[in-house]
Design a protein around this motif. Sequence first.
Motif, PDB file in Angstrom:
ATOM      1  N   THR A 257      22.624 -43.457 -85.371  1.00 27.57           N
ATOM      2  CA  THR A 257      22.046 -44.707 -84.916  1.00 27.57           C
ATOM      3  C   THR A 257      21.840 -45.650 -86.094  1.00 27.57           C
ATOM      4  O   THR A 257      21.844 -45.226 -87.243  1.00 27.57           O
ATOM      5  N   GLN A 258      21.642 -46.914 -85.766  1.00 29.37           N
ATOM      6  CA  GLN A 258      21.349 -47.898 -86.815  1.00 29.37           C
ATOM      7  C   GLN A 258      19.890 -47.837 -87.261  1.00 29.37           C
ATOM      8  O   GLN A 258      19.542 -48.358 -88.303  1.00 29.37           O
ATOM      9  N   ARG A 259      19.047 -47.229 -86.438  1.00 30.76           N
ATOM     10  CA  ARG A 259      17.606 -47.270 -86.702  1.00 30.76           C
ATOM     11  C   ARG A 259      17.150 -46.113 -87.596  1.00 30.76           C
ATOM     12  O   ARG A 259      17.740 -45.034 -87.555  1.00 30.76           O
ATOM     13  N   PRO A 260      16.099 -46.301 -88.372  1.00 26.23           N
ATOM     14  CA  PRO A 260      15.608 -45.242 -89.270  1.00 26.23           C
ATOM     15  C   PRO A 260      14.746 -44.236 -88.500  1.00 26.23           C
ATOM     16  O   PRO A 260      13.517 -44.222 -88.642  1.00 26.23           O
ATOM     17  N   VAL A 261      15.400 -43.422 -87.698  1.00 26.25           N
ATOM     18  CA  VAL A 261      14.695 -42.468 -86.836  1.00 26.25           C
ATOM     19  C   VAL A 261      15.441 -41.137 -86.839  1.00 26.25           C
ATOM     20  O   VAL A 261      16.507 -41.027 -87.426  1.00 26.25           O
ATOM     21  N   GLY A 262      14.887 -40.167 -86.135  1.00 26.68           N
ATOM     22  CA  GLY A 262      15.559 -38.881 -85.970  1.00 26.68           C
ATOM     23  C   GLY A 262      14.792 -37.762 -86.652  1.00 26.68           C
ATOM     24  O   GLY A 262      13.879 -38.006 -87.453  1.00 26.68           O
ATOM     25  N   SER A 263      15.154 -36.534 -86.295  1.00 25.10           N
ATOM     26  CA  SER A 263      14.447 -35.385 -86.863  1.00 25.10           C
ATOM     27  C   SER A 263      15.458 -34.282 -87.180  1.00 25.10           C
ATOM     28  O   SER A 263      16.583 -34.282 -86.662  1.00 25.10           O
ATOM     29  N   ILE A 264      15.011 -33.363 -88.029  1.00 25.49           N
ATOM     30  CA  ILE A 264      15.921 -32.294 -88.492  1.00 25.49           C
ATOM     31  C   ILE A 264      15.241 -30.946 -88.320  1.00 25.49           C
ATOM     32  O   ILE A 264      14.072 -30.786 -88.703  1.00 25.49           O
ATOM     33  N   SER A 265      15.988 -29.991 -87.795  1.00 22.52           N
ATOM     34  CA  SER A 265      15.473 -28.617 -87.792  1.00 22.52           C
ATOM     35  C   SER A 265      16.468 -27.707 -88.506  1.00 22.52           C
ATOM     36  O   SER A 265      17.678 -27.967 -88.504  1.00 22.52           O
ATOM     37  N   LEU A 266      15.912 -26.685 -89.128  1.00 18.88           N
ATOM     38  CA  LEU A 266      16.725 -25.702 -89.854  1.00 18.88           C
ATOM     39  C   LEU A 266      16.431 -24.337 -89.239  1.00 18.88           C
ATOM     40  O   LEU A 266      15.269 -23.904 -89.208  1.00 18.88           O
ATOM     41  N   THR A 267      17.492 -23.705 -88.739  1.00 17.47           N
ATOM     42  CA  THR A 267      17.313 -22.402 -88.083  1.00 17.47           C
ATOM     43  C   THR A 267      18.021 -21.319 -88.894  1.00 17.47           C
ATOM     44  O   THR A 267      19.202 -21.474 -89.235  1.00 17.47           O
ATOM     45  N   ARG A 268      17.262 -20.285 -89.221  1.00 15.35           N
ATOM     46  CA  ARG A 268      17.853 -19.128 -89.917  1.00 15.35           C
ATOM     47  C   ARG A 268      17.217 -17.864 -89.354  1.00 15.35           C
ATOM     48  O   ARG A 268      16.382 -17.946 -88.465  1.00 15.35           O
ATOM     49  N   ASP A 269      17.587 -16.708 -89.905  1.00 12.52           N
ATOM     50  CA  ASP A 269      16.907 -15.472 -89.479  1.00 12.52           C
ATOM     51  C   ASP A 269      15.415 -15.732 -89.604  1.00 12.52           C
ATOM     52  O   ASP A 269      14.961 -16.250 -90.616  1.00 12.52           O
TER      53      ASP A 269
END
Length: 331
Positions: A257-269
């Motif tokens: 997107t053009q907007r400064p948004v969003g989230s991040i997840s990191l999945t591991r054991d």
Amino acid sequence: KIGWILVGASTVAREWMVDAIGQQGDAEVLAVVSRDAARGAAFAAQFGIAASYTDLDAALAHPGADAVYISTTNEWHMSQTLQAARAGKHVLCEKPLALNLEDARRMVDGCAEAGVVLGINHHLRNAATHGKVRELIRAGEIGQPLYCRVLHANNLPQHLRGWRLDAPESGGVTLDMFVHDVDTLRFLLDSEPRHVTACATSGGMTVAGLEEGLMAVIEFDNGTLVQVHDAYNAPHSLSGVEIIGSKGTIFATGVMTQRPVGSISLTRDGGSIDIPVEHENLYVRSVRAFQRAMRGEGQPAATGDDGMRALATALAAQQASRSHQRVTLAG
Ligand code: NDP
């Protein structure tokens, strides 16, 4: 102050770039160029810009002009970039860089010969989210990236349903959206696209033959297989990037997107964690990096070479979808 000339009284300038230049503190928009005197004057009045021109050469001669931002429709990017470079102005150009690789090469070479900076406004690599994903990959948090999925299908806003849908030189969704995905993927994966396979749809929202939906698979040099989906006609679709590695998976949601948004997840054991992100306006960052490059401090966020590689891959995807053949990119 760095003096900017806006070439194109466009939506992207109106919605993002006038503000992004204004936020630098050491930059000023001196003039806007439009083919239509009334549209240019109205644009200038709306943003308190002192001058408007219909003639690019006259605008380039405006006192104090250092840089141009070109956001006209795609078929103008090459000639206007070369014209500005010949006048000794630095060029921040919109994507797609050009309509074909020969023109793109002329732009890169022309700017180099004139000794001016050429930057491409591939905004997504300026997102704090994508920067963070890149950091995680480089730090080995997911091991070797194996697969990636890019969800970039959305609903083309009503006010953008013009030339994108009926002008062959728009390149449809492939030269409009996929080109951004490629730039983002090169940035995230630190690798180059090698082969492209693609299928496309057209003729619903676009004129027949001009792509409105694209599903592509890109094979990168480092072995990562990437699935990309772009569309103009997919309301209520989610946006995101998933990178699946040998030791873990990153899912960045709402980030295409053009907007400064969003989230991040990191999945591991052991489960998933949310990765904190400090968001910042993508276009402010783009202009900041460009102005630093003008001062000899590093490169623009996306260089002319980056623009060429994104274009080459987009043209390959267009060829692949139209010919139903897998296309291999030159090294
Ligand atoms: P617009 O259609 O808004 O503007 C393109 C040109 O169309 C303008 O230069 C203007 O010509 C003309 N125009 C603008 N408004 C009108 C109108 N009401 N009636 C008739 N003509 C009009 O395009 P976008 O801003 O969407 O895109 C411009 C460029 O920027 C494209 O190359 C696109 O790919 C790129 N882009 C990049 C984005 C990014 O995030 N990096 C986002 C969106 C677009 P004139 O200058 O002569 O007045």
